[in-house]
Design a protein around this motif. Structure first.
Motif, short mmCIF file in Angstrom:
data_model
loop_
_atom_site.label_atom_id
_atom_site.label_comp_id
_atom_site.label_asym_id
_atom_site.label_seq_id
_atom_site.Cartn_x
_atom_site.Cartn_y
_atom_site.Cartn_z
N GLN A 1 -48.36 26.23 28.54
CA GLN A 1 -48.15 24.81 28.83
C GLN A 1 -47.99 24.06 27.51
O GLN A 1 -48.63 24.40 26.51
CB GLN A 1 -49.34 24.23 29.59
N ARG A 2 -47.16 23.06 27.52
CA ARG A 2 -46.95 22.28 26.30
C ARG A 2 -48.17 21.40 26.02
O ARG A 2 -48.94 21.05 26.92
CB ARG A 2 -45.71 21.42 26.41
N GLY A 3 -48.34 21.06 24.76
CA GLY A 3 -49.40 20.16 24.35
C GLY A 3 -50.78 20.77 24.27
O GLY A 3 -51.74 20.09 23.91
N LYS A 4 -50.93 22.05 24.59
CA LYS A 4 -52.22 22.73 24.49
C LYS A 4 -52.09 23.84 23.46
O LYS A 4 -51.10 24.57 23.45
CB LYS A 4 -52.63 23.32 25.83
N PRO A 5 -53.09 23.99 22.58
CA PRO A 5 -52.97 25.00 21.53
C PRO A 5 -52.92 26.42 22.10
O PRO A 5 -53.49 26.71 23.15
CB PRO A 5 -54.23 24.79 20.69
N ALA B 1 -39.87 31.56 14.06
CA ALA B 1 -39.02 30.72 13.20
C ALA B 1 -39.05 29.26 13.61
O ALA B 1 -39.08 28.37 12.75
CB ALA B 1 -37.59 31.25 13.23
N ASP B 2 -39.05 28.97 14.93
CA ASP B 2 -39.03 27.58 15.38
C ASP B 2 -40.31 26.82 15.04
O ASP B 2 -40.31 25.59 15.00
CB ASP B 2 -38.80 27.53 16.90
N PHE B 3 -41.39 27.54 14.80
CA PHE B 3 -42.67 26.91 14.45
C PHE B 3 -42.97 27.05 12.97
O PHE B 3 -44.00 26.58 12.49
CB PHE B 3 -43.81 27.54 15.27
N GLY B 4 -42.08 27.72 12.22
CA GLY B 4 -42.30 27.92 10.79
C GLY B 4 -43.51 28.78 10.50
O GLY B 4 -44.19 28.58 9.50
N LYS B 5 -43.80 29.75 11.38
CA LYS B 5 -44.98 30.60 11.21
C LYS B 5 -44.58 32.06 11.22
O LYS B 5 -43.64 32.46 11.90
CB LYS B 5 -45.98 30.37 12.35
N SER B 6 -45.33 32.84 10.46
CA SER B 6 -45.17 34.29 10.47
C SER B 6 -46.53 34.89 10.13
O SER B 6 -47.40 34.21 9.59
CB SER B 6 -44.11 34.73 9.47
N ALA B 7 -46.68 36.18 10.45
CA ALA B 7 -47.93 36.86 10.14
C ALA B 7 -47.66 38.34 9.90
O ALA B 7 -46.83 38.94 10.58
CB ALA B 7 -48.92 36.69 11.29
N ARG B 8 -48.36 38.90 8.95
CA ARG B 8 -48.32 40.34 8.72
C ARG B 8 -49.19 41.00 9.77
O ARG B 8 -50.24 40.49 10.12
CB ARG B 8 -48.86 40.68 7.34
N LEU C 1 -37.12 43.73 17.09
CA LEU C 1 -38.11 43.54 18.15
C LEU C 1 -38.08 42.07 18.53
O LEU C 1 -38.15 41.20 17.66
CB LEU C 1 -39.51 43.95 17.67
N ARG C 2 -37.98 41.79 19.82
CA ARG C 2 -37.83 40.40 20.24
C ARG C 2 -38.79 40.06 21.37
O ARG C 2 -39.03 40.88 22.25
CB ARG C 2 -36.41 40.14 20.75
N GLY C 3 -39.30 38.85 21.31
CA GLY C 3 -40.12 38.32 22.38
C GLY C 3 -39.78 36.86 22.57
O GLY C 3 -39.01 36.28 21.78
N LYS C 4 -40.39 36.26 23.58
CA LYS C 4 -40.06 34.86 23.87
C LYS C 4 -41.32 34.14 24.32
O LYS C 4 -42.10 34.65 25.11
CB LYS C 4 -39.02 34.81 24.99
N LEU C 5 -41.52 32.93 23.77
CA LEU C 5 -42.59 32.04 24.19
C LEU C 5 -41.93 30.96 25.04
O LEU C 5 -41.07 30.22 24.56
CB LEU C 5 -43.28 31.42 22.98
N VAL C 6 -42.31 30.90 26.32
CA VAL C 6 -41.75 29.91 27.24
C VAL C 6 -42.76 28.79 27.38
O VAL C 6 -43.88 29.01 27.84
CB VAL C 6 -41.43 30.54 28.62
N VAL C 7 -42.37 27.59 26.99
CA VAL C 7 -43.25 26.41 27.04
C VAL C 7 -42.82 25.55 28.22
O VAL C 7 -41.67 25.11 28.28
CB VAL C 7 -43.20 25.63 25.72
N GLU C 8 -43.73 25.33 29.15
CA GLU C 8 -43.43 24.51 30.35
C GLU C 8 -43.98 23.11 30.20
O GLU C 8 -44.94 22.87 29.53
CB GLU C 8 -44.05 25.16 31.59
N PRO D 1 -47.40 24.17 20.79
CA PRO D 1 -46.06 23.85 21.31
C PRO D 1 -46.05 22.47 21.96
O PRO D 1 -46.74 22.25 22.94
CB PRO D 1 -45.81 24.96 22.33
N GLU D 2 -45.28 21.57 21.40
CA GLU D 2 -45.26 20.20 21.91
C GLU D 2 -44.09 19.93 22.85
O GLU D 2 -44.18 19.07 23.71
CB GLU D 2 -45.20 19.23 20.72
N GLU D 3 -43.00 20.66 22.68
CA GLU D 3 -41.80 20.43 23.50
C GLU D 3 -41.54 21.62 24.41
O GLU D 3 -41.64 22.76 23.99
CB GLU D 3 -40.58 20.22 22.60
N PRO D 4 -41.18 21.35 25.68
CA PRO D 4 -40.82 22.46 26.56
C PRO D 4 -39.56 23.17 26.07
O PRO D 4 -38.72 22.56 25.42
CB PRO D 4 -40.56 21.81 27.92
N GLY D 5 -39.48 24.45 26.37
CA GLY D 5 -38.31 25.21 25.97
C GLY D 5 -38.66 26.68 25.80
O GLY D 5 -39.77 27.11 26.12
#
Length: 125
Positions: A59-63, A83-90, A118-125, A103-107
């Motif tokens: 859900q959007r707006g919740k950490p 990339a969309d959040f400007g974050k990466s981790a080893r 390797l690909r994944g997707k975060l769906v924000v409602e 995530p503040e905006e749905p998408g």
């Protein structure tokens, strides 16, 4: 053209289609992150030949806390990039690493390895 040539061409075509389906085929509906008593949405992702689950719904707006557990030593899976959040981790092999996002905006937001294989997707409602 001999029968062997035809078989080799057909097997090659099947392999190419299989690879294309794996990388660019449709994604599953996804796994909904669980909401904890602290207000975080959390999900666990296994990294082994890909991301499992590879679609996480939040859900959007919740950490969000996504825990990545890497169970392989392939060089491609050493890092996860949002990339969309400007974050990466080893992601050290055999360890669990947590990535926190807000995530503040749905998408739909992709997360990948550093090579994009390797690909994944975060769906924000």
């Amino acid at each position: 053209m001999s029968a062997t040539d035809i078989v080799v061409i057909l097997v090659g075509a099947v392999i190419v289609v299989g690879i294309a389906w794996f990388f660019w085929g449709p994604r599953r509906a996804g796994t909904r992150a669980s909401l904890t008593s602290t207000g975080y949405q959390e999900a666990m992702v296994l990294v082994k030949g890909g991301y499992t689950p590879d679609v996480i719904v939040v859900q959007r707006g919740k950490p969000v806390r996504i825990h990545f557990r890497r169970e392989e030593t392939a060089a491609c899976s050493e890092m996860v990039v949002f990339a969309d959040f400007g974050k990466s981790a080893r992601l050290p092999a055999g360890e669990t690493v947590t990535v926190e996002l807000l995530p503040e905006e749905p998408g739909e937001y992709d997360f990948t390895c550093q090579m994009g294989m390797l690909r994944g997707k975060l769906v924000v409602e």
